[in-house]
Design an enzyme around this catalytic site. Structure first.
Site, mmCIF file in Angstrom:
data_model
loop_
_atom_site.group_PDB
_atom_site.id
_atom_site.type_symbol
_atom_site.label_atom_id
_atom_site.label_comp_id
_atom_site.label_asym_id
_atom_site.label_seq_id
_atom_site.Cartn_x
_atom_site.Cartn_y
_atom_site.Cartn_z
ATOM 1 N N CYS A 128 0.707 -1.145 -0.207
ATOM 2 C CA CYS A 128 0.015 -0.001 0.025
ATOM 3 C C CYS A 128 0.672 1.080 -0.007
ATOM 4 O O CYS A 128 0.209 2.361 -0.210
ATOM 5 C CB CYS A 128 -1.090 0.067 1.059
ATOM 6 S SG CYS A 128 -1.991 -1.258 1.117
ATOM 7 N N HIS A 278 -3.917 7.210 1.913
ATOM 8 C CA HIS A 278 -3.949 5.519 1.579
ATOM 9 C C HIS A 278 -5.548 5.411 1.672
ATOM 10 O O HIS A 278 -5.760 5.700 2.940
ATOM 11 C CB HIS A 278 -3.228 4.718 2.167
ATOM 12 C CG HIS A 278 -3.342 3.325 1.734
ATOM 13 N ND1 HIS A 278 -3.560 3.023 0.535
ATOM 14 C CD2 HIS A 278 -3.342 2.236 2.566
ATOM 15 C CE1 HIS A 278 -3.854 1.581 0.585
ATOM 16 N NE2 HIS A 278 -3.878 1.273 1.928
ATOM 17 N N ASN A 308 -10.066 -1.027 -0.873
ATOM 18 C CA ASN A 308 -8.496 -0.808 -1.171
ATOM 19 C C ASN A 308 -7.887 -1.224 -2.228
ATOM 20 O O ASN A 308 -7.945 -2.517 -2.335
ATOM 21 C CB ASN A 308 -8.077 -1.422 0.267
ATOM 22 C CG ASN A 308 -6.381 -1.346 0.531
ATOM 23 O OD1 ASN A 308 -5.805 -0.675 -0.348
ATOM 24 N ND2 ASN A 308 -6.143 -1.662 1.617
HETATM 25 N N1 COA Z 1 -18.226 -9.100 8.639
HETATM 26 C C1 COA Z 1 -18.679 -9.310 9.568
HETATM 27 N N2 COA Z 1 -18.132 -9.553 10.770
HETATM 28 C C2 COA Z 1 -16.540 -9.701 10.538
HETATM 29 C C3 COA Z 1 -16.108 -9.227 9.309
HETATM 30 C C4 COA Z 1 -16.856 -9.127 8.298
HETATM 31 N N3 COA Z 1 -16.377 -8.705 6.923
HETATM 32 N N4 COA Z 1 -14.575 -9.310 9.758
HETATM 33 C C5 COA Z 1 -14.653 -9.667 10.856
HETATM 34 N N5 COA Z 1 -15.831 -9.858 11.832
HETATM 35 C C6 COA Z 1 -16.072 -10.274 12.898
HETATM 36 C C7 COA Z 1 -14.968 -10.835 13.663
HETATM 37 O O1 COA Z 1 -14.837 -12.211 13.205
HETATM 38 C C8 COA Z 1 -15.303 -10.498 14.898
HETATM 39 O O2 COA Z 1 -16.223 -11.540 15.479
HETATM 40 P P1 COA Z 1 -15.982 -11.927 17.140
HETATM 41 O O3 COA Z 1 -16.088 -10.813 17.785
HETATM 42 O O4 COA Z 1 -17.266 -12.778 17.209
HETATM 43 O O5 COA Z 1 -14.910 -12.582 17.201
HETATM 44 C C9 COA Z 1 -15.611 -9.298 15.077
HETATM 45 O O6 COA Z 1 -16.114 -9.013 13.650
HETATM 46 C C10 COA Z 1 -14.579 -7.903 15.538
HETATM 47 O O7 COA Z 1 -13.499 -8.369 14.729
HETATM 48 P P2 COA Z 1 -12.382 -7.456 14.794
HETATM 49 O O8 COA Z 1 -11.205 -8.191 13.972
HETATM 50 O O9 COA Z 1 -11.953 -7.484 16.171
HETATM 51 O O10 COA Z 1 -12.794 -6.258 14.164
HETATM 52 P P3 COA Z 1 -12.024 -4.911 14.006
HETATM 53 O O11 COA Z 1 -12.691 -3.814 14.821
HETATM 54 O O12 COA Z 1 -10.540 -4.940 14.329
HETATM 55 O O13 COA Z 1 -12.397 -4.518 12.528
HETATM 56 C C11 COA Z 1 -10.980 -4.345 10.459
HETATM 57 C C12 COA Z 1 -11.644 -5.368 11.637
HETATM 58 C C13 COA Z 1 -10.381 -5.606 9.401
HETATM 59 C C14 COA Z 1 -12.037 -3.748 9.855
HETATM 60 C C15 COA Z 1 -9.984 -3.667 11.255
HETATM 61 O O14 COA Z 1 -9.343 -4.281 12.093
HETATM 62 C C16 COA Z 1 -9.203 -3.001 10.199
HETATM 63 O O15 COA Z 1 -9.578 -2.251 9.314
HETATM 64 N N6 COA Z 1 -7.684 -3.190 10.142
HETATM 65 C C17 COA Z 1 -6.853 -2.196 9.262
HETATM 66 C C18 COA Z 1 -7.185 -3.194 8.123
HETATM 67 C C19 COA Z 1 -6.418 -2.690 6.879
HETATM 68 O O16 COA Z 1 -6.287 -1.278 6.706
HETATM 69 N N7 COA Z 1 -5.578 -3.235 6.177
HETATM 70 C C20 COA Z 1 -5.014 -2.911 5.217
HETATM 71 C C21 COA Z 1 -3.720 -1.877 5.231
HETATM 72 S S1 COA Z 1 -2.816 -1.429 4.224
#
Ligand code: COA
Length: 351
Positions: A128, A278, A308
């Site tokens: 990214c 980004h 993304n």
């Molecule tokens: N739909 C529904 N539920 C989802 C899901 C989806 N697409 N993805 C994850 N979940 C669930 C998880 O399984 C978890 O369930 P649980 O509580 O029963 O275990 C719950 O949602 C919370 O998951 P968590 O990973 O703690 O959520 P979060 O608040 O961290 O959000 C992201 C997840 C991916 C949105 C977030 O971590 C994020 O954006 N991180 C950065 C990602 C990024 O930018 N990547 C590229 C970088 S260049």
């Protein structure tokens, strides 16, 4: 003094729009099924990421990453009033290369019809952060007189390497296909603020395994040891992410690099028309804006429409808003990025 000028900008996304409502019903061939394939929904995706839809290439084997790059490159060349034969260097950032080797830049060069001329081709693997890393390279090449017409492209075909099941939902909903391109060349000027004014690039390899895609492990023999069609075995084929760690580091890296860009150039937000972060997650960008005190009216996002697109997000976002009439030639842009590696950085340039 020779400085680097942006000569042209272009972007490309495939026609197929996949909305959040549809994504839950897609199978691994991207065909909508009657029943949900992935436990996810529009409300969760919008609340956690801000994404409403993304683009996917047609799934018939006819489109590779270099084809997306080609379309964006053609548009950037037209914008610069240049032809492909004018290019003497290609820098291509992608984490979804056409094949393992050679790099995707040489496929792009051939598709542009300029392989006979033999220009230099670089692939860069900064995920990214690819656009800012590539711009730093291009800027150095141009200032030293090494090359005079550089095509910088970020292109990604993510939709073929996503896990369309609940197992992969945290990553799958985030990514889309697309490309953005810029043509860069030299200009003679005494204005220290003209053209590409500033670039910074950083990395912290201790974060490497917080966001990665293995596909194979060269240390092993055989280096691919799973059945790609067996769902119990094939997780190695899909990106793995520690979402929370990535989120926190992304906010920190983008805030730090944004603040450093202003401090090192002596500029304030009054001198800058647009902040283009980004596009990984709208919530990351909102947090960056809050902590770095970035005026809301200056922030451009496009993740709502494209998800993304990794190395493509910055030129794609700028071109999106230029097509909407918001961004104009001569505007000064501050962009900060963060990606797998961890890698991050920032740039200030005039379009
Ligand atoms: N739909 C529904 N539920 C989802 C899901 C989806 N697409 N993805 C994850 N979940 C669930 C998880 O399984 C978890 O369930 P649980 O509580 O029963 O275990 C719950 O949602 C919370 O998951 P968590 O990973 O703690 O959520 P979060 O608040 O961290 O959000 C992201 C997840 C991916 C949105 C977030 O971590 C994020 O954006 N991180 C950065 C990602 C990024 O930018 N990547 C590229 C970088 S260049």
């Amino acid at each position: 003094m020779i400085r680097t000028k942006v000569l042209g900008l272009g972007s490309y996304v495939p026609d197929r729009i996949v909305k959040n409502e549809e994504i839950a019903f897609l199978n691994d061939q991207h065909v909508r099924q009657d029943t949900k394939q992935t436990e996810t929904d529009d409300e969760w995706i919008q609340r956690r990421t801000g994404i409403a839809e993304r683009r996917y290439v047609q799934n018939d084997g006819s489109v590779a990453t270099s084809d997306l790059a080609l379309q964006a490159a053609k548009r950037a060349l037209a914008d610069a009033n240049l032809e492909a034969k004018d290019i003497d260097c290609i820098i291509l950032g992608t984490l979804s290369p056409d094949i393992h080797f050679p790099g995707t830049a040489v496929f792009l060069q051939h598709k542009l019809g300029i392989s006979q001329a033999g220009c230099a081709c670089f692939d860069i693997r900064q995920q990214c952060s690819g656009f800012v890393y590539g711009l730093q390279m291009a800027d150095a090449f141009i200032k030293t007189g090494m090359y005079k017409r550089i095509l910088l492209v970020g292109a990604e075909l993510h939709s073929h390497s996503l896990d369309f099941t609940t197992r992969g939902r945290d990553v799958m909903v985030l990514f889309g296909d697309g490309a953005g391109a810029m043509i860069l060349g030299p200009m003679e000027t005494d204005d220290p603020k003209a053209g590409v004014m500033y670039t910074s690039a950083h990395a912290d390899g201790s974060g490497a395994m917080s966001l990665y895609l293995k596909i194979f492990q060269i240390a092993n023999l055989p280096y691919v040891d799973y059945d790609a069609r067996n769902r119990d075995e094939n997780q190695t084929m899909y990106p793995q992410m520690d979402g929370k760690r990535v989120f926190l580091n992304a906010v920190r890296g983008m805030v730090m690099s944004t603040q450093a860009a202003l401090e090192k150039t002596g500029l304030t937000w009054d001198d800058i028309q647009w902040f283009v972060p980004h596009q990984a997650n709208l919530r990351i960008n909102e947090k960056v804006a809050e902590v770095a005190k970035i005026p809301e009216a200056k922030i451009l996002n496009s993740i709502q429409f494209y998800g993304n697109t990794t190395a493509a997000t910055v030129p794609l976002t700028i071109d999106h808003w230029r097509q909407q009439g918001k961004v104009k030639r001569g505007d000064r842009i501050l962009s900060s990025v963060f990606g797998s590696g961890f890698t991050w950085g920032a740039t200030i340039f005039t379009l």
